[in-house]
Design a protein around this motif. Structure first.
Motif, mmCIF file in Angstrom:
data_model
loop_
_atom_site.group_PDB
_atom_site.id
_atom_site.type_symbol
_atom_site.label_atom_id
_atom_site.label_comp_id
_atom_site.label_asym_id
_atom_site.label_seq_id
_atom_site.Cartn_x
_atom_site.Cartn_y
_atom_site.Cartn_z
ATOM 1 N N VAL A 44 0.843 -1.190 0.000
ATOM 2 C CA VAL A 44 0.000 0.000 0.000
ATOM 3 C C VAL A 44 0.887 1.252 0.000
ATOM 4 O O VAL A 44 0.603 2.230 -0.709
ATOM 5 C CB VAL A 44 -0.953 0.005 1.208
ATOM 6 C CG1 VAL A 44 -1.637 1.365 1.360
ATOM 7 C CG2 VAL A 44 -2.002 -1.091 1.052
ATOM 8 N N GLU A 45 1.961 1.215 0.773
ATOM 9 C CA GLU A 45 2.885 2.353 0.789
ATOM 10 C C GLU A 45 3.492 2.603 -0.585
ATOM 11 O O GLU A 45 3.568 3.744 -1.053
ATOM 12 C CB GLU A 45 3.993 2.112 1.816
ATOM 13 C CG GLU A 45 5.011 3.243 1.867
ATOM 14 C CD GLU A 45 6.007 3.078 3.001
ATOM 15 O OE1 GLU A 45 7.202 3.338 2.757
ATOM 16 O OE2 GLU A 45 5.593 2.710 4.116
ATOM 17 N N ARG A 46 3.906 1.533 -1.261
ATOM 18 C CA ARG A 46 4.477 1.695 -2.602
ATOM 19 C C ARG A 46 3.466 2.291 -3.566
ATOM 20 O O ARG A 46 3.779 3.207 -4.346
ATOM 21 C CB ARG A 46 4.973 0.342 -3.121
ATOM 22 C CG ARG A 46 6.191 -0.189 -2.386
ATOM 23 C CD ARG A 46 6.532 -1.604 -2.820
ATOM 24 N NE ARG A 46 7.568 -2.191 -1.970
ATOM 25 C CZ ARG A 46 7.927 -3.456 -2.010
ATOM 26 N NH1 ARG A 46 7.342 -4.281 -2.866
ATOM 27 N NH2 ARG A 46 8.866 -3.904 -1.201
ATOM 28 N N SER A 47 2.234 1.786 -3.519
ATOM 29 C CA SER A 47 1.195 2.312 -4.398
ATOM 30 C C SER A 47 0.915 3.781 -4.094
ATOM 31 O O SER A 47 0.743 4.605 -5.011
ATOM 32 C CB SER A 47 -0.089 1.492 -4.244
ATOM 33 O OG SER A 47 0.082 0.172 -4.700
ATOM 34 N N TYR A 48 0.874 4.104 -2.820
ATOM 35 C CA TYR A 48 0.620 5.480 -2.400
ATOM 36 C C TYR A 48 1.729 6.417 -2.880
ATOM 37 O O TYR A 48 1.460 7.503 -3.419
ATOM 38 C CB TYR A 48 0.514 5.504 -0.875
ATOM 39 C CG TYR A 48 0.405 6.873 -0.250
ATOM 40 C CD1 TYR A 48 -0.632 7.735 -0.569
ATOM 41 C CD2 TYR A 48 1.342 7.294 0.701
ATOM 42 C CE1 TYR A 48 -0.744 8.991 0.030
ATOM 43 C CE2 TYR A 48 1.244 8.531 1.314
ATOM 44 C CZ TYR A 48 0.201 9.385 0.966
ATOM 45 O OH TYR A 48 0.100 10.607 1.558
ATOM 46 N N LEU A 49 2.968 5.997 -2.729
ATOM 47 C CA LEU A 49 4.082 6.836 -3.158
ATOM 48 C C LEU A 49 4.121 6.980 -4.679
ATOM 49 O O LEU A 49 4.479 8.042 -5.210
ATOM 50 C CB LEU A 49 5.405 6.258 -2.648
ATOM 51 C CG LEU A 49 5.596 6.289 -1.126
ATOM 52 C CD1 LEU A 49 6.919 5.641 -0.731
ATOM 53 C CD2 LEU A 49 5.533 7.723 -0.595
ATOM 54 N N VAL A 50 3.750 5.932 -5.403
ATOM 55 C CA VAL A 50 3.668 6.016 -6.862
ATOM 56 C C VAL A 50 2.605 7.031 -7.266
ATOM 57 O O VAL A 50 2.815 7.858 -8.163
ATOM 58 C CB VAL A 50 3.363 4.634 -7.480
ATOM 59 C CG1 VAL A 50 2.951 4.770 -8.945
ATOM 60 C CG2 VAL A 50 4.577 3.727 -7.368
ATOM 61 N N LEU A 51 1.454 6.996 -6.601
ATOM 62 C CA LEU A 51 0.385 7.945 -6.912
ATOM 63 C C LEU A 51 0.837 9.374 -6.652
ATOM 64 O O LEU A 51 0.573 10.270 -7.470
ATOM 65 C CB LEU A 51 -0.855 7.616 -6.079
ATOM 66 C CG LEU A 51 -2.064 8.522 -6.294
ATOM 67 C CD1 LEU A 51 -2.582 8.422 -7.720
ATOM 68 C CD2 LEU A 51 -3.186 8.170 -5.301
ATOM 69 N N ARG A 52 1.512 9.598 -5.542
ATOM 70 C CA ARG A 52 1.980 10.951 -5.234
ATOM 71 C C ARG A 52 3.034 11.430 -6.222
ATOM 72 O O ARG A 52 3.069 12.609 -6.581
ATOM 73 C CB ARG A 52 2.547 10.989 -3.807
ATOM 74 C CG ARG A 52 1.471 10.935 -2.746
ATOM 75 C CD ARG A 52 2.040 10.954 -1.337
ATOM 76 N NE ARG A 52 2.947 12.066 -1.093
ATOM 77 C CZ ARG A 52 3.497 12.331 0.090
ATOM 78 N NH1 ARG A 52 3.211 11.557 1.128
ATOM 79 N NH2 ARG A 52 4.315 13.341 0.240
ATOM 80 N N ALA A 53 3.901 10.524 -6.671
ATOM 81 C CA ALA A 53 5.004 10.929 -7.545
ATOM 82 C C ALA A 53 4.624 10.973 -9.016
ATOM 83 O O ALA A 53 5.093 11.843 -9.766
ATOM 84 C CB ALA A 53 6.180 9.970 -7.352
ATOM 85 N N ALA A 54 3.794 10.025 -9.455
ATOM 86 C CA ALA A 54 3.528 9.871 -10.882
ATOM 87 C C ALA A 54 2.073 10.068 -11.274
ATOM 88 O O ALA A 54 1.760 10.043 -12.477
ATOM 89 C CB ALA A 54 4.002 8.487 -11.346
ATOM 90 N N GLY A 55 1.196 10.238 -10.305
ATOM 91 C CA GLY A 55 -0.201 10.441 -10.630
ATOM 92 C C GLY A 55 -0.904 9.155 -11.024
ATOM 93 O O GLY A 55 -0.404 8.048 -10.798
#
Length: 276
Positions: free
Chosen positions: A199-210
């Motif tokens: 979940v953390e990886r997905s969240y950070l991807v969303l914040r960085a790459a949309g």
């Protein structure tokens, strides 16, 4: 087999962003409510609230979520995303992505039913709810609640089949007679750790790459991409319509093809989706 008990109420720390602080309770009305209270009190992003049982657990659209002791993992994660639309609308899907990928890491054949239910072999295994607060056009605070069944809950009136992690892993690990013994089921801490990490990886991807990566990966994570499903209005009491599900849109809506040949986008606040 019930989930092994957690320790008594306590606060722990983790090396990741999610799980930097973990509050464990014997019983609460809802981990969502506790996490929202902690957010208002200034708790840091990544704070996790986990309960052995919930008396008023809730899912999307206000449905009750059965949360019995030993029956599963019931927890909420505090996020401070600062996301603007459309990335903010993709957050529930992103949390669902992480939950699916974490369970797959453990060997569960999980898939995401739009927008944020986790299914395994056609049965509901877990659910996600995201509640947030916005300011200045940005999602400033969000609490993601995740409920993962360990045992198969007794839900005779469920609209779909239900399952649990133990049942899914037992089936996945089943070996023909004469082969090596099946691996042991994971500890609850291992399940929580795997899900939080993804979940953390997905969240950070969303914040960085949309939303882009989630749109691209939707076919491989979805439990129903390209398959017929049933669309219902509201909480499922309305008329049902069979559609062919398609791609995920950048604002979290789902593209579908109707029987009349028309293509349209579904919004999760207006409709529900059932596997056909």
């Amino acid at each position: 087999m019930a989930l092994r008990p957690w320790g008594s109420s306590r606060t722990e720390a983790s090396s990741g962003i999610l799980g930097c602080r973990v509050h464990v309770f014997d019983e609460v009305p809802s981990t969502q409510d506790v996490a929202l209270e902690l957010a208002a009190a200034g708790a840091p992003e990544g704070t996790v609230v986990l309960a052995k049982a919930q008396t008023k657990g809730r899912g999307r659209t206000g449905r009750a979520w059965l949360s019995t002791p030993g029956g599963g993992l019931w927890f909420s994660v505090l996020l401070r995303p600062g996301l603007a639309y459309p990335a903010s609308a993709m957050l529930p899907v992103a949390v669902g992505f992480g939950t699916v990928l974490g369970l797959r890491r453990l060997g569960v054949p999980a898939g995401l039913k739009w927008p944020n239910d986790v299914f395994s072999r056609g049965k509901k295994l877990a659910g996600v709810i995201v509640e947030g607060r916005s300011s200045g056009g940005r999602l400033t605070v969000a609490v993601a609640g995740i409920g993962i069944n360990w045992t198969v809950p007794d839900l005779p009136d469920a609209r779909h089949g239900v399952t649990g992690v133990a049942a899914e892993l037992t089936a996945a690990f089943a070996a023909p007679a004469g082969d090596l013994p099946s691996p042991a089921l994971p500890d609850p801490e291992d399940v929580l750790s795997a899900v939080l990490a993804h979940v953390e990886r997905s969240y950070l991807v969303l914040r960085a790459a949309g939303p882009g990566p989630f749109v691209s990966l939707w076919p491989s994570v979805s439990a129903h991409f390209g398959r017929p499903c049933v669309v219902t209005r509201g909480r499922g009491e309305g008329l049902a319509e069979v559609v062919l599900t398609g791609r995920l849109l950048s604002d979290g809506r789902l593209s579908v093809l109707g029987l009349d040949g028309g293509v349209r986008a579904l919004h999760s606040a207006e409709v529900g989706l059932g596997l056909n």
